[in-house]
Design a protein around this motif. Sequence first.
Motif, mmCIF file in Angstrom:
data_model
loop_
_atom_site.group_PDB
_atom_site.id
_atom_site.type_symbol
_atom_site.label_atom_id
_atom_site.label_comp_id
_atom_site.label_asym_id
_atom_site.label_seq_id
_atom_site.Cartn_x
_atom_site.Cartn_y
_atom_site.Cartn_z
ATOM 1 N N ASP A 158 0.821 -1.213 0.000
ATOM 2 C CA ASP A 158 0.000 0.000 0.000
ATOM 3 C C ASP A 158 0.852 1.259 0.000
ATOM 4 O O ASP A 158 0.402 2.320 -0.412
ATOM 5 C CB ASP A 158 -0.895 0.018 1.244
ATOM 6 N N TYR A 159 2.071 1.146 0.500
ATOM 7 C CA TYR A 159 2.968 2.306 0.534
ATOM 8 C C TYR A 159 3.834 2.369 -0.716
ATOM 9 O O TYR A 159 4.748 3.192 -0.792
ATOM 10 C CB TYR A 159 3.821 2.268 1.805
ATOM 11 N N ARG A 160 3.533 1.498 -1.651
ATOM 12 C CA ARG A 160 4.197 1.465 -2.941
ATOM 13 C C ARG A 160 5.723 1.565 -2.848
ATOM 14 O O ARG A 160 6.328 2.587 -3.181
ATOM 15 C CB ARG A 160 3.645 2.598 -3.818
ATOM 16 N N PRO A 161 6.361 0.487 -2.367
ATOM 17 C CA PRO A 161 7.825 0.477 -2.328
ATOM 18 C C PRO A 161 8.370 0.410 -3.762
ATOM 19 O O PRO A 161 7.684 -0.078 -4.667
ATOM 20 C CB PRO A 161 8.142 -0.811 -1.564
ATOM 21 N N GLY A 162 9.560 0.895 -3.955
ATOM 22 C CA GLY A 162 10.194 0.802 -5.267
ATOM 23 C C GLY A 162 10.441 -0.660 -5.617
ATOM 24 O O GLY A 162 10.306 -1.543 -4.776
#
Lengths: 134, 120
Positions: free
Chosen positions: B82-86
Amino acid sequence: MYNKKPGIIGHYFHEINRNPNTGTWSWFLHRIAGVVLFLYLFPHFLVTGSYFLTGSTEKFDFWTKAVQTPLFHFLEILLISAVAFHLLNGLSVTIADFFLMTRKHKAIQWVSIIIFIAVMVLTVVMFVPRVLAH
Amino acid sequence: MDEKVGVGGAWGWFLQRITGLFLAFFLIMHLKVLHLTSEWHLDFKVVTDRLQASGWWGVFYILFVPIAVFHGFNGAWGVIEDYRPGKASGSGIKAFLWVVGILLCIYGYLAINALLRKGA
């Protein structure tokens, strides 16, 4: 989809503000309960594994005794509420997903909330005597 | 809007629901035995007597532990996503979760096994 990355906590306020419906609340509470249960797993494994880790039945008794205080019995009520909410809400999501009942999801969710309240009433009735039995 | 759904994303979604259904059964049993039918007081003897009362408890926990760990770690991955990691940090975190999860399953098996065999 938004492009700005919200902070860890801000993320939740952001979602609830954008869409303050039962579905967002259920997502939020599902997540809180899920994180609590995930974190609970580690101390639970440590206490249960204390005999394996130390090879001593006394150590096992020490740790199981340490988690049978009024405070822990009270926390047990919160633990069961997390399990019951996550389980019932998860079932409602799964039913909606697997049986293509997204349109009826709100009704299913309310059924799960009513069952959850019933489970919690029973749990409190059962566990309060345990909290007080010390 | 050009983000792609990650490869294997649907498997994560599907398995989360399947393991969740199993857990509904396992957890209700686990809590029922521990809180409804068991003694209030727990110690080594109470726990080992209960676990050794039936050979099925070994089977029960050997299935329960990895299913619960998978569900927990797959769920944790869902939270992280949900925190959109790379891409790089995402696969790093994923690999880390797999390693810790597998170690926890092995640990869980050994911990239960120690309780199942003691004095049996």
